[in-house]
Design a protein around this motif. Structure first.
Motif, mmCIF file in Angstrom:
data_model
loop_
_atom_site.group_PDB
_atom_site.id
_atom_site.type_symbol
_atom_site.label_atom_id
_atom_site.label_comp_id
_atom_site.label_asym_id
_atom_site.label_seq_id
_atom_site.Cartn_x
_atom_site.Cartn_y
_atom_site.Cartn_z
ATOM 1 N N THR A 282 24.135 24.798 77.037
ATOM 2 C CA THR A 282 25.521 25.080 76.593
ATOM 3 C C THR A 282 26.507 23.864 77.345
ATOM 4 N N GLY A 283 27.037 23.099 76.452
ATOM 5 C CA GLY A 283 28.381 22.216 76.958
ATOM 6 C C GLY A 283 28.059 21.123 78.025
ATOM 7 N N ASP A 284 28.920 20.920 78.744
ATOM 8 C CA ASP A 284 29.053 19.977 79.912
ATOM 9 C C ASP A 284 30.367 19.997 80.186
ATOM 10 N N LEU A 285 30.740 19.167 81.338
ATOM 11 C CA LEU A 285 32.278 19.025 81.427
ATOM 12 C C LEU A 285 32.518 17.459 81.566
ATOM 13 N N VAL A 286 33.521 17.344 80.516
ATOM 14 C CA VAL A 286 33.697 15.793 80.171
ATOM 15 C C VAL A 286 35.280 15.577 80.632
ATOM 16 N N LYS A 287 35.410 14.423 81.299
ATOM 17 C CA LYS A 287 36.852 13.960 81.755
ATOM 18 C C LYS A 287 37.378 12.854 80.884
ATOM 19 N N SER A 288 38.795 13.151 80.587
ATOM 20 C CA SER A 288 39.459 11.949 79.884
ATOM 21 C C SER A 288 39.780 10.861 80.715
ATOM 22 N N SER A 289 40.334 9.924 80.167
ATOM 23 C CA SER A 289 40.893 8.836 80.982
ATOM 24 C C SER A 289 42.301 9.130 81.384
ATOM 25 N N THR A 290 42.980 10.197 80.989
ATOM 26 C CA THR A 290 44.262 10.791 81.432
ATOM 27 C C THR A 290 43.831 11.923 82.596
ATOM 28 N N GLY A 291 42.878 12.332 82.566
ATOM 29 C CA GLY A 291 42.476 13.100 83.921
ATOM 30 C C GLY A 291 42.485 14.531 83.102
ATOM 31 N N ARG A 292 42.400 14.702 81.725
ATOM 32 C CA ARG A 292 42.163 15.968 81.356
ATOM 33 C C ARG A 292 40.623 16.225 81.295
ATOM 34 N N TYR A 293 40.148 17.719 81.031
ATOM 35 C CA TYR A 293 38.712 18.122 81.016
ATOM 36 C C TYR A 293 38.501 18.911 79.605
ATOM 37 N N ALA A 294 37.141 18.485 79.289
ATOM 38 C CA ALA A 294 36.930 19.308 77.923
ATOM 39 C C ALA A 294 35.462 20.225 78.418
ATOM 40 N N THR A 295 35.322 21.248 77.917
ATOM 41 C CA THR A 295 34.055 21.857 77.938
ATOM 42 C C THR A 295 33.779 22.695 76.716
ATOM 43 N N ALA A 296 32.335 22.917 76.437
ATOM 44 C CA ALA A 296 32.068 23.183 75.074
ATOM 45 C C ALA A 296 31.142 24.580 75.386
ATOM 46 N N PHE A 297 31.014 25.642 74.787
ATOM 47 C CA PHE A 297 30.185 26.651 74.944
ATOM 48 C C PHE A 297 29.962 27.281 73.768
ATOM 49 N N ALA A 298 28.808 28.540 73.798
ATOM 50 C CA ALA A 298 28.762 29.457 72.849
ATOM 51 C C ALA A 298 29.137 30.524 73.363
ATOM 52 N N SER A 299 30.291 31.062 72.349
ATOM 53 C CA SER A 299 31.089 32.252 72.702
ATOM 54 C C SER A 299 31.071 33.361 71.779
ATOM 55 N N ARG A 300 31.235 34.538 72.020
ATOM 56 C CA ARG A 300 31.642 35.701 71.312
ATOM 57 C C ARG A 300 32.762 36.074 71.412
ATOM 58 N N GLY A 301 33.718 35.330 72.089
ATOM 59 C CA GLY A 301 35.163 35.889 72.209
ATOM 60 C C GLY A 301 35.429 37.286 73.136
ATOM 61 N N ALA A 302 36.580 37.748 72.864
ATOM 62 C CA ALA A 302 36.911 38.827 73.669
ATOM 63 C C ALA A 302 37.855 39.456 72.665
ATOM 64 N N ALA A 303 37.248 40.737 72.145
ATOM 65 C CA ALA A 303 38.200 41.842 71.477
ATOM 66 C C ALA A 303 39.004 42.493 72.458
ATOM 67 N N SER A 304 38.346 42.696 73.522
ATOM 68 C CA SER A 304 39.579 43.378 74.787
ATOM 69 C C SER A 304 38.662 43.008 75.925
ATOM 70 N N ALA A 305 39.441 42.875 76.968
ATOM 71 C CA ALA A 305 38.942 42.707 78.425
ATOM 72 C C ALA A 305 39.689 43.310 79.309
ATOM 73 N N LYS A 306 39.215 44.017 80.027
ATOM 74 C CA LYS A 306 39.862 44.903 81.057
ATOM 75 C C LYS A 306 39.013 45.325 82.606
ATOM 76 N N LYS A 307 39.597 45.545 83.657
ATOM 77 C CA LYS A 307 38.928 45.938 84.768
ATOM 78 C C LYS A 307 37.914 47.075 84.488
ATOM 79 N N ASN A 308 36.976 47.152 85.054
ATOM 80 C CA ASN A 308 35.920 48.339 84.873
ATOM 81 C C ASN A 308 36.246 49.321 85.838
ATOM 82 N N PRO A 309 36.939 50.411 85.452
ATOM 83 C CA PRO A 309 37.102 51.665 86.476
ATOM 84 C C PRO A 309 36.037 52.365 87.250
ATOM 85 N N ASP A 310 34.705 52.034 86.778
ATOM 86 C CA ASP A 310 33.593 52.504 87.362
ATOM 87 C C ASP A 310 33.076 51.779 88.561
#
Length: 457
Positions: A282-310
């Motif tokens: 997956t991806g890599d880390l690419v830098k632009s001439s202006t100093g920005r970065y881009a990365t690509a990856f396979a994602s299932r996203g997040a319907a919700s994200a929270k700390k694990n109480p256990d």
């Protein structure tokens, strides 16, 4: 620096590193130019066949024997010549090539080396991040950087060992060079000390002569499911990690990914579901001439994200995925220490799994994103299967805006891609047909040929 994980088994650990089966198509790499938008390329890629000096087992078994391509690394030296690293039964082979992708000499064989973890090409040789034999309580290998000059080994520096209480049974790593020093980022397994039996990651810097330098860290993301690294002219090298404890993709630059590491994207990273190793899957880390970065990856996203109480430590997170299959995501960072805004998604088809995501610079102001699609996908327990339908190629700008429609080809981009001074992309691939129909067991098939692809913007 984070403390050790509570579990003792790295979730992507390949049991006995069993090889897998199936692979790519040999027919016409990226046949013909495909995008017709303003400023788009009009040239077609070329390919060259290279006969190998040993058999290359081109697939490996990942989590639950998921089919994964055995990593190759293609790197360009300052003078434009190329090196390609690939593993064989007698060690890691490094094949010298001309800028046109033709063999220019005999392989250098790094005997006893067990993995391609990263490659830097020099005018007079190369440096390889790999694993070598070691003595430790787990009877596992050590991470090492090996430097060859004019065909002879000039140094071998082990990066793990008894003194640091760690081993490297697999690397999932990257090696970079800024003209003065090397940076190596890789997975480690605790062998004594506070992290005994746990998995984390390590960042190490070496001088041009193989001496260890200050900086980096001994224990960072835990468990690390994927590593990205970009060399900088000064300061810490820019790095990303997929962490299954905090669950997601994070900026780990200079800080070993403690609990305050900037979030790139929350993901369900347990088992084999996280996006995958950079740049092998997956991806890599690419830098632009202006100093920005881009990365690509396979994602299932997040319907919700929270700390694990256990999780008594308070560090664990639980993420509910937004989709059942992986989609192709792009994330942009304005600098090397800040998390991005919302990710840009290039795909959305329900029931289609997307794997082997890659991103590379394409000319001065565009990015080339590639991925493989699987129709009729079924995902369970960290394993996704489906019917291969081709490799997709798409041009985007540095805001993620489409610059071309998809071009679907029968072959694929693979492993570490090299970028020549004129912007030409080049990579090595095994000329075989992909198959993702089911998890794989047994010995890997082999090939005695690699094809070297070149694509000039």
């Amino acid at each position: 620096m984070t403390t050790a994980r509570r579990t003792t088994r790295h979730r992507r650990m390949r049991a006995a590193r069993k090889p897998a089966i199936g692979a790519l198509a040999a027919a016409g790499v990226l046949a013909g130019a495909w995008w017709g938008t303003a400023g788009a390329a009009t040239t077609s890629p070329t390919t060259t066949a290279v006969t190998l000096a040993a058999k290359f087992p081109y697939l490996s078994a990942g989590y639950n024997n998921t089919r994964e391509w055995t990593r190759t690394a293609t790197a360009a030296a300052p003078n434009g010549t190329l090196r390609v690293a690939w593993p064989a039964a007698d060690g890691v082979h490094v094949t010298p090539l001309t800028a046109a992708g033709k063999r220019s000499g005999a392989d250098t064989v790094v005997k006893g080396a067990e993995e391609v973890g990263g490659l830097v090409a020099h005018n007079d040789g190369f440096a390889l991040l790999t694993r070598v034999a070691d003595t430790n309580k787990w009877k596992e290998t050590a991470a090492a950087i090996v430097r060859y000059t004019s065909g002879k080994r000039t140094f071998l520096t082990k990066l793990t060992g008894t003194a640091s209480h760690d081993t490297a049974p697999l690397l999932d790593g990257q090696l970079t060079w800024n003209g003065t020093k090397y940076g190596a980022y890789f997975v480690v397994h605790g062998a004594g000390g506070f992290a005994d039996g746990h998995y984390g990651d390590r960042m190490t810097y070496l001088s041009a002569k193989g001496a260890k330098l200050t900086g980096g860290w001994s224990w960072g993301c835990s468990h690390n499911e994927g590593i990205a690294l970009h060399a900088e002219t000064s300061g810490a090298f820019t790095s990303l990690c997929f962490d299954d404890w905090r669950s997601g993709l994070f900026v780990s630059t200079g800080i070993g990914a403690p609990d305050t590491a900037p979030v790139v994207q929350r993901e369900q990273c347990w088992a084999g579901y996280c996006g995958g190793t950079f740049p092998g899957r997956t991806g890599d880390l690419v830098k632009s001439s202006t100093g920005r970065y881009a990365t690509a990856f396979a994602s299932r996203g997040a319907a919700s994200a929270k700390k694990n109480p256990d999780d008594a430590s308070g560090r664990g997170w639980t993420v509910k995925p937004g989709t059942s299959t992986h989609q192709v995501a792009l994330a942009f960072m304005k600098n090397r220490s800040t998390g991005p805004g919302k990710a840009v998604y290039l795909t959305s088809a329900v029931g289609t799994e997307n794997v082997n995501v890659h991103v590379a610079p394409y000319g001065k102001d565009r990015l080339l994103v590639s991925w493989e699609s699987l129709k009729g996908a079924k995902c369970a327990d960290g394993t996704c299967t489906g019917t291969f339908t081709g490799t997709h190629l798409r041009l985007v700008d540095w805001n993620g805006k489409f610059q071309s429609p998809d071009k679907v080809v029968s072959t694929r981009m693979t492993g570490d891609l090299a970028v020549l001074k004129d912007g030409t992309l080049t990579w090595a691939y095994a000329p075989v047909t992909p198959s993702y129909a089911k998890p794989l067991t047994g010995a890997s098939p082999t090939t005695a040929t690699l094809r070297i692809a070149r694509l000039k913007p």
